[in-house]
Design a protein around this motif. Structure first.
Motif, PDB file in Angstrom:
ATOM      1  N   ARG A  78       0.767  -1.341   0.326  1.00  0.00           N
ATOM      2  CA  ARG A  78      -0.527  -0.145  -0.092  1.00  0.00           C
ATOM      3  C   ARG A  78       0.651   1.380   0.121  1.00  0.00           C
ATOM      4  O   ARG A  78       0.283   2.012  -0.755  1.00  0.00           O
ATOM      5  CB  ARG A  78      -0.588   0.011   0.864  1.00  0.00           C
ATOM      6  N   GLY A  79       1.837   0.872   0.573  1.00  0.00           N
ATOM      7  CA  GLY A  79       2.942   2.083   0.655  1.00  0.00           C
ATOM      8  C   GLY A  79       3.207   2.204  -0.641  1.00  0.00           C
ATOM      9  O   GLY A  79       4.742   3.564  -0.719  1.00  0.00           O
ATOM     10  N   GLY A  80       3.581   1.314  -1.422  1.00  0.00           N
ATOM     11  CA  GLY A  80       4.622   1.609  -2.639  1.00  0.00           C
ATOM     12  C   GLY A  80       5.778   0.436  -2.564  1.00  0.00           C
ATOM     13  O   GLY A  80       6.721   0.976  -3.565  1.00  0.00           O
ATOM     14  N   VAL A  81       5.887   0.444  -1.579  1.00  0.00           N
ATOM     15  CA  VAL A  81       7.500  -0.389  -1.340  1.00  0.00           C
ATOM     16  C   VAL A  81       6.996  -2.116  -1.820  1.00  0.00           C
ATOM     17  O   VAL A  81       6.359  -2.210  -1.620  1.00  0.00           O
ATOM     18  CB  VAL A  81       7.978  -0.917   0.215  1.00  0.00           C
ATOM     19  N   GLU A  91      16.911   2.596   6.740  1.00  0.00           N
ATOM     20  CA  GLU A  91      16.970   3.516   7.843  1.00  0.00           C
ATOM     21  C   GLU A  91      16.232   5.022   7.568  1.00  0.00           C
ATOM     22  O   GLU A  91      15.893   5.863   8.553  1.00  0.00           O
ATOM     23  CB  GLU A  91      18.331   3.419   7.856  1.00  0.00           C
ATOM     24  N   ALA A  92      16.652   5.124   5.791  1.00  0.00           N
ATOM     25  CA  ALA A  92      16.384   6.061   5.499  1.00  0.00           C
ATOM     26  C   ALA A  92      14.858   6.543   5.712  1.00  0.00           C
ATOM     27  O   ALA A  92      14.281   7.856   5.823  1.00  0.00           O
ATOM     28  CB  ALA A  92      16.771   5.930   4.507  1.00  0.00           C
ATOM     29  N   LEU A  93      13.768   5.360   5.446  1.00  0.00           N
ATOM     30  CA  LEU A  93      12.628   5.350   5.182  1.00  0.00           C
ATOM     31  C   LEU A  93      11.994   5.448   6.818  1.00  0.00           C
ATOM     32  O   LEU A  93      10.932   6.206   7.312  1.00  0.00           O
ATOM     33  CB  LEU A  93      11.454   3.949   5.200  1.00  0.00           C
ATOM     34  N   PRO A  98       7.501   8.395   6.451  1.00  0.00           N
ATOM     35  CA  PRO A  98       6.431   9.223   5.884  1.00  0.00           C
ATOM     36  C   PRO A  98       4.350   9.150   5.683  1.00  0.00           C
ATOM     37  O   PRO A  98       5.528   8.486   7.232  1.00  0.00           O
ATOM     38  CB  PRO A  98       6.418   8.673   4.159  1.00  0.00           C
ATOM     39  N   GLU A  99       4.373   9.689   5.907  1.00  0.00           N
ATOM     40  CA  GLU A  99       2.986   9.031   6.832  1.00  0.00           C
ATOM     41  C   GLU A  99       2.164   7.991   6.536  1.00  0.00           C
ATOM     42  O   GLU A  99       1.851   7.458   7.197  1.00  0.00           O
ATOM     43  CB  GLU A  99       1.652  10.658   5.148  1.00  0.00           C
ATOM     44  N   TRP A 100       2.743   7.212   5.077  1.00  0.00           N
ATOM     45  CA  TRP A 100       1.846   5.955   4.956  1.00  0.00           C
ATOM     46  C   TRP A 100       2.850   5.374   6.044  1.00  0.00           C
ATOM     47  O   TRP A 100       1.815   4.580   6.038  1.00  0.00           O
ATOM     48  CB  TRP A 100       2.687   5.692   3.738  1.00  0.00           C
ATOM     49  N   LEU A 101       4.142   5.354   5.945  1.00  0.00           N
ATOM     50  CA  LEU A 101       4.324   3.958   6.911  1.00  0.00           C
ATOM     51  C   LEU A 101       3.891   4.106   8.665  1.00  0.00           C
ATOM     52  O   LEU A 101       3.519   3.366   9.644  1.00  0.00           O
ATOM     53  CB  LEU A 101       5.981   4.834   6.451  1.00  0.00           C
TER      54      LEU A 101
END
Length: 127
Positions: A78-81, A91-93, A98-101
């Protein structure tokens, strides 16, 4: 009559899944062969350098990425990953948040809370 135990083997994809690594990132000799139960146990007990590196740096398969981010595999989608990520990318994510996370982490927390409630309710009914 003697009974002999046949050697259990598995496809490399199954072994990679059990080891928690991304199959295309493994050495070609691992990808092209079969893995016996004894070899899998040896890899788990005494991981070679390539396995240690993959587990530490990635790229990681989706179940590992999802666990490290605290979301479900469906939440990743759903988050596009959809691609495997390295430890650095994970780690960068986390840092970017991000809002989806954040939304997926909250959803996962609710799912866990509900699962715990159901488990507790079931235990109460059994006693």
């Amino acid at each position: 009559m003697k009974s002999h135990q046949s050697t259990q083997t598995m496809k490399p994809a199954t072994a990679a899944k059990k080891l928690g690594v991304y199959l295309p990132a493994t050495p070609s000799e691992f990808q092209e062969g079969v893995v016996s139960r004894a070899e899998l146990n040896e890899l788990q007990a005494n991981p070679p350098q390539w396995l240690q590196d993959l587990r530490q740096n990635g790229p990681h398969p989706r179940p590992v990425v999802a666990a490290r981010l605290g979301v479900s595999i469906a939440g990743l989608a759903r988050g596009g990953v959809t691609e495997p990520l390295t430890t650095e990318q994970i780690e960068a994510l986390r840092e970017d948040g991000p809002e989806w996370l954040e939304k997926e982490r909250a959803t996962q927390a609710e799912v866990r809370k509900e699962a715990a409630r159901i488990k507790e309710k079931k235990q109460d009914q059994e006693s």
